[in-house]
Scaffold this motif. Structure first.
Motif, PDB file in Angstrom:
ATOM      1  N   ALA A  78      -7.295  -6.864  -0.340  1.00  0.00           N
ATOM      2  CA  ALA A  78      -7.399  -6.552  -1.766  1.00  0.00           C
ATOM      3  C   ALA A  78      -8.602  -5.657  -2.036  1.00  0.00           C
ATOM      4  CB  ALA A  78      -7.502  -7.845  -2.574  1.00  0.00           C
ATOM      5  N   LEU A  79      -9.737  -5.980  -1.416  1.00  0.00           N
ATOM      6  CA  LEU A  79     -10.952  -5.200  -1.632  1.00  0.00           C
ATOM      7  C   LEU A  79     -10.791  -3.778  -1.104  1.00  0.00           C
ATOM      8  CD1 LEU A  79     -13.866  -5.306  -2.671  1.00  0.00           C
ATOM      9  CD2 LEU A  79     -14.582  -5.937  -0.350  1.00  0.00           C
ATOM     10  N   GLU A  80     -10.178  -3.653   0.050  1.00  0.00           N
ATOM     11  CA  GLU A  80      -9.946  -2.329   0.637  1.00  0.00           C
ATOM     12  C   GLU A  80      -9.092  -1.470  -0.290  1.00  0.00           C
ATOM     13  OE1 GLU A  80      -7.320  -0.635   4.362  1.00  0.00           O
ATOM     14  OE2 GLU A  80      -8.505  -2.451   4.700  1.00  0.00           O
ATOM     15  N   ASP A  81      -8.062  -2.073  -0.854  1.00  0.00           N
ATOM     16  CA  ASP A  81      -7.187  -1.348  -1.781  1.00  0.00           C
ATOM     17  C   ASP A  81      -7.950  -0.930  -3.033  1.00  0.00           C
ATOM     18  OD1 ASP A  81      -4.523  -0.566  -2.982  1.00  0.00           O
ATOM     19  OD2 ASP A  81      -5.058  -2.201  -4.345  1.00  0.00           O
ATOM     20  N   TYR A  82      -8.768  -1.832  -3.555  1.00  0.00           N
ATOM     21  CA  TYR A  82      -9.521  -1.560  -4.787  1.00  0.00           C
ATOM     22  C   TYR A  82     -10.549  -0.454  -4.571  1.00  0.00           C
ATOM     23  CZ  TYR A  82     -12.426  -2.557  -8.907  1.00  0.00           C
ATOM     24  OH  TYR A  82     -13.141  -2.465 -10.077  1.00  0.00           O
ATOM     25  N   VAL A  83     -11.302  -0.534  -3.482  1.00  0.00           N
ATOM     26  CA  VAL A  83     -12.322   0.480  -3.195  1.00  0.00           C
ATOM     27  C   VAL A  83     -11.677   1.847  -2.965  1.00  0.00           C
ATOM     28  CG1 VAL A  83     -14.095   1.198  -1.551  1.00  0.00           C
ATOM     29  CG2 VAL A  83     -13.992  -1.184  -2.298  1.00  0.00           C
ATOM     30  N   GLU A  84     -10.562   1.850  -2.254  1.00  0.00           N
ATOM     31  CA  GLU A  84      -9.852   3.112  -2.014  1.00  0.00           C
ATOM     32  C   GLU A  84      -9.362   3.712  -3.330  1.00  0.00           C
ATOM     33  OE1 GLU A  84      -5.971   4.840   0.472  1.00  0.00           O
ATOM     34  OE2 GLU A  84      -6.561   2.732   0.643  1.00  0.00           O
ATOM     35  N   THR A  85      -8.905   2.848  -4.227  1.00  0.00           N
ATOM     36  CA  THR A  85      -8.454   3.308  -5.541  1.00  0.00           C
ATOM     37  C   THR A  85      -9.595   3.962  -6.307  1.00  0.00           C
ATOM     38  OG1 THR A  85      -6.800   1.537  -5.648  1.00  0.00           O
ATOM     39  CG2 THR A  85      -7.422   2.569  -7.720  1.00  0.00           C
ATOM     40  N   ILE A  86     -10.772   3.354  -6.244  1.00  0.00           N
ATOM     41  CA  ILE A  86     -11.942   3.904  -6.933  1.00  0.00           C
ATOM     42  C   ILE A  86     -12.340   5.246  -6.331  1.00  0.00           C
ATOM     43  CG2 ILE A  86     -14.419   3.576  -7.322  1.00  0.00           C
ATOM     44  CD1 ILE A  86     -13.868   0.579  -7.610  1.00  0.00           C
ATOM     45  N   ARG A  87     -12.435   5.300  -5.024  1.00  0.00           N
ATOM     46  CA  ARG A  87     -12.912   6.519  -4.357  1.00  0.00           C
ATOM     47  C   ARG A  87     -11.936   7.680  -4.505  1.00  0.00           C
ATOM     48  NH1 ARG A  87     -15.538   3.436   0.904  1.00  0.00           N
ATOM     49  NH2 ARG A  87     -17.613   3.145  -0.038  1.00  0.00           N
ATOM     50  N   ASN A  88     -10.657   7.364  -4.604  1.00  0.00           N
ATOM     51  CA  ASN A  88      -9.654   8.422  -4.761  1.00  0.00           C
ATOM     52  C   ASN A  88      -9.362   8.744  -6.219  1.00  0.00           C
ATOM     53  OD1 ASN A  88      -9.404   8.595  -1.986  1.00  0.00           O
ATOM     54  ND2 ASN A  88      -7.646   7.211  -1.890  1.00  0.00           N
ATOM     55  N   GLY A  89      -9.978   7.989  -7.118  1.00  0.00           N
ATOM     56  CA  GLY A  89      -9.756   8.225  -8.540  1.00  0.00           C
ATOM     57  C   GLY A  89      -8.365   7.859  -9.008  1.00  0.00           C
ATOM     58  N   ASN A  90      -7.721   6.924  -8.313  1.00  0.00           N
ATOM     59  CA  ASN A  90      -6.367   6.516  -8.688  1.00  0.00           C
ATOM     60  C   ASN A  90      -6.397   5.530  -9.850  1.00  0.00           C
ATOM     61  OD1 ASN A  90      -5.349   8.066  -6.596  1.00  0.00           O
ATOM     62  ND2 ASN A  90      -5.360   6.365  -5.146  1.00  0.00           N
ATOM     63  N   LYS A  91      -5.301   5.446 -10.553  1.00  0.00           N
ATOM     64  CA  LYS A  91      -5.212   4.576 -11.725  1.00  0.00           C
ATOM     65  C   LYS A  91      -4.814   3.153 -11.367  1.00  0.00           C
ATOM     66  CE  LYS A  91      -2.795   4.225 -16.196  1.00  0.00           C
ATOM     67  NZ  LYS A  91      -4.005   3.878 -16.944  1.00  0.00           N
ATOM     68  N   HIS A  92      -4.047   2.990 -10.291  1.00  0.00           N
ATOM     69  CA  HIS A  92      -3.473   1.688  -9.964  1.00  0.00           C
ATOM     70  C   HIS A  92      -4.081   1.077  -8.702  1.00  0.00           C
ATOM     71  CE1 HIS A  92       0.056   3.548 -12.230  1.00  0.00           C
ATOM     72  NE2 HIS A  92      -0.423   2.591 -13.001  1.00  0.00           N
ATOM     73  N   ALA A  93      -4.423  -0.207  -8.792  1.00  0.00           N
ATOM     74  CA  ALA A  93      -4.840  -0.983  -7.619  1.00  0.00           C
ATOM     75  C   ALA A  93      -3.714  -1.977  -7.342  1.00  0.00           C
ATOM     76  CB  ALA A  93      -6.155  -1.694  -7.884  1.00  0.00           C
ATOM     77  N   ILE A  94      -2.667  -1.497  -6.706  1.00  0.00           N
ATOM     78  CA  ILE A  94      -1.423  -2.268  -6.624  1.00  0.00           C
ATOM     79  C   ILE A  94      -1.577  -3.523  -5.775  1.00  0.00           C
ATOM     80  CG2 ILE A  94       0.993  -2.203  -5.907  1.00  0.00           C
ATOM     81  CD1 ILE A  94       0.940   0.819  -6.512  1.00  0.00           C
ATOM     82  N   ALA A  95      -2.041  -3.371  -4.538  1.00  0.00           N
ATOM     83  CA  ALA A  95      -2.175  -4.536  -3.660  1.00  0.00           C
ATOM     84  C   ALA A  95      -3.157  -5.545  -4.243  1.00  0.00           C
ATOM     85  CB  ALA A  95      -2.621  -4.093  -2.268  1.00  0.00           C
ATOM     86  N   ALA A  96      -4.285  -5.063  -4.726  1.00  0.00           N
ATOM     87  CA  ALA A  96      -5.298  -5.958  -5.301  1.00  0.00           C
ATOM     88  C   ALA A  96      -4.739  -6.725  -6.491  1.00  0.00           C
ATOM     89  CB  ALA A  96      -6.527  -5.154  -5.714  1.00  0.00           C
ATOM     90  N   SER A  97      -3.960  -6.062  -7.326  1.00  0.00           N
ATOM     91  CA  SER A  97      -3.417  -6.708  -8.523  1.00  0.00           C
ATOM     92  C   SER A  97      -2.511  -7.883  -8.172  1.00  0.00           C
ATOM     93  CB  SER A  97      -2.633  -5.688  -9.356  1.00  0.00           C
ATOM     94  OG  SER A  97      -3.476  -4.654  -9.810  1.00  0.00           O
ATOM     95  N   PHE A  98      -1.730  -7.739  -7.106  1.00  0.00           N
ATOM     96  CA  PHE A  98      -0.829  -8.817  -6.700  1.00  0.00           C
ATOM     97  C   PHE A  98      -1.573  -9.945  -5.985  1.00  0.00           C
ATOM     98  CE2 PHE A  98       2.433  -5.704  -7.570  1.00  0.00           C
ATOM     99  CZ  PHE A  98       3.527  -6.465  -7.949  1.00  0.00           C
ATOM    100  N   ILE A  99      -2.628  -9.607  -5.264  1.00  0.00           N
ATOM    101  CA  ILE A  99      -3.336 -10.592  -4.442  1.00  0.00           C
ATOM    102  C   ILE A  99      -4.334 -11.421  -5.239  1.00  0.00           C
ATOM    103  CG2 ILE A  99      -5.036 -10.806  -2.574  1.00  0.00           C
ATOM    104  CD1 ILE A  99      -3.663  -8.396  -1.237  1.00  0.00           C
ATOM    105  N   LEU A 100      -5.043 -10.803  -6.169  1.00  0.00           N
ATOM    106  CA  LEU A 100      -6.188 -11.443  -6.815  1.00  0.00           C
ATOM    107  C   LEU A 100      -5.883 -12.751  -7.548  1.00  0.00           C
ATOM    108  CD1 LEU A 100      -8.087  -8.264  -7.998  1.00  0.00           C
ATOM    109  CD2 LEU A 100      -8.994 -10.048  -6.497  1.00  0.00           C
ATOM    110  N   PRO A 101      -4.769 -12.868  -8.292  1.00  0.00           N
ATOM    111  CA  PRO A 101      -4.521 -14.158  -8.955  1.00  0.00           C
ATOM    112  C   PRO A 101      -4.451 -15.331  -7.980  1.00  0.00           C
ATOM    113  CG  PRO A 101      -3.137 -12.463  -9.922  1.00  0.00           C
ATOM    114  CD  PRO A 101      -3.785 -11.852  -8.706  1.00  0.00           C
ATOM    115  N   ALA A 102      -3.861 -15.116  -6.801  1.00  0.00           N
ATOM    116  CA  ALA A 102      -3.781 -16.187  -5.806  1.00  0.00           C
ATOM    117  C   ALA A 102      -5.162 -16.544  -5.274  1.00  0.00           C
ATOM    118  CB  ALA A 102      -2.867 -15.763  -4.657  1.00  0.00           C
TER     119      ALA A 102
END
Length: 321
Positions: free
Chosen positions: A142-166
């Motif tokens: 989840a963290l890897e997906d989120y950091v990559e989203t930030i560094r690439n300037g993407n709008k969606h953190a897809i994997a992180a969004s699904f993982i974090l509630p669990a």
């Protein structure tokens, strides 16, 4: 300026947008400054609590002051004391809450995480025990997906969004269980030799207690109830053992429990209730209920990451006596 008159408008795709968001930027800049100027963990914690407290003030104001378009659809005809349709009013309140959560907390914590990456090069890594499910590995994904989203300037953190509630459910459930266990162990008296042996594996100052919830924690729960240090209730049984006679542990059930409300700081408790009960973010993400709002937005993930870190760091909870 903390509050101002907001004007929400409907778009062609039935979503809601804020037509005058400009003053929010100055408020978020001030929120971000509180976080970045904190000199130690104590000041940072106070800054986060103050932001959450101010957010509740903002939302309470917007619910009564903001202009909102007439909702389209079928609503129950049941009226409240003020003469308005209850279901329609609740719908409007939720839509305003969703917008406020994203505009204020999503943007503030999102920008703070960008700041942390730029200044420190990374975000927190949680060290978790490896159980049947390796939660640390899941967290790293989840963290890897989120950091990559930030560094690439993407709008969606897809994997992180699904993982974090669990991850939040696992962390909150384990922490509440441990706090209940420690409190009851400190209060229980006059144990037989067999009862003492049951609790022996759990002694320790800052221990994380893992065990077979169905067997070990079930016996511990019955012991605490029998000794009068814990009330026999479905909520308490779920927190300590993972299940009760009628239901199993869920994130919503944990947050709704009386014990969670007593143990958590009110600012964090209200945020958890807003995110996972009122807005039901988890179901919206899992079941794709996003026709009128983008629940995979990075801002929502930013809030959930901050909650997870603060749960793991103990900041969400009242100080233990």
């Amino acid at each position: 300026m903390l509050t101002y008159h907001k004007i929400f408008k409907a778009t062609n795709n039935l979503s809601i947008c804020l037509s005058n968001p400009e003053p929010i930027a100055a408020c978020n800049d001030e929120f971000l400054l509180r976080l970045t100027e904190a000199k130690n963990k104590g000041e940072l914690h106070e800054a986060k609590v103050s932001i959450l407290k101010d957010f509740q003030t903002i939302y309470a104001f917007d619910v009564t002051d903001a202009e909102f378009p007439e909702p389209v659809g079928h609503f129950s005809k049941k009226q409240g004391e003020d003469g308005f349709l209850q279901e329609k009013r609740e719908f409007v309140k939720k839509r305003i809450l969703l917008q406020d959560v994203w505009f204020y907390l999503g943007n503030t914590f999102g920008e703070y995480h960008v700041y942390k990456i730029n200044t420190e090069g990374s975000l927190p890594v949680i060290e978790g025990k490896r159980l049947a499910i390796n939660y640390r590995e899941i967290y790293c994904k989840a963290l890897e997906d989120y950091v990559e989203t930030i560094r690439n300037g993407n709008k969606h953190a897809i994997a992180a969004s699904f993982i974090l509630p669990a991850l939040i459910e696992q962390s909150l459930g384990m922490t509440l269980q441990n706090r209940m266990l420690r409190k009851c162990m400190a209060e229980v008296k006059e144990l037989s030799e067999e009862e003492s042996k049951l609790l022996t594996p759990f002694h320790g100052e800052s221990h994380i207690f893992y065990g077979s919830e169905e067997y070990i924690m079930g016996k511990v729960y019955k012991l605490f109830v029998r000794k009068g240090v814990l009330k026999d209730s479905p909520d308490n049984e779920i927190i300590l053992t993972g299940s009760s006679r009628r239901k199993r542990r869920t994130l919503g059930g944990l947050i709704s429990s009386r014990y969670a409300k007593e143990e958590m700081l009110p600012e964090y408790y209200e945020l958890m209730k807003d995110i996972f009960i009122k807005l039901n973010i988890r179901n919206c993400i899992m079941h794709g209920l996003g026709e009128s709002f983008d629940y995979l937005d990075r801002g929502i993930a930013a809030i959930m990451f901050q909650l997870l870190w603060d749960i793991s760091g103990g900041e969400v909870f009242q100080a233990e006596v």
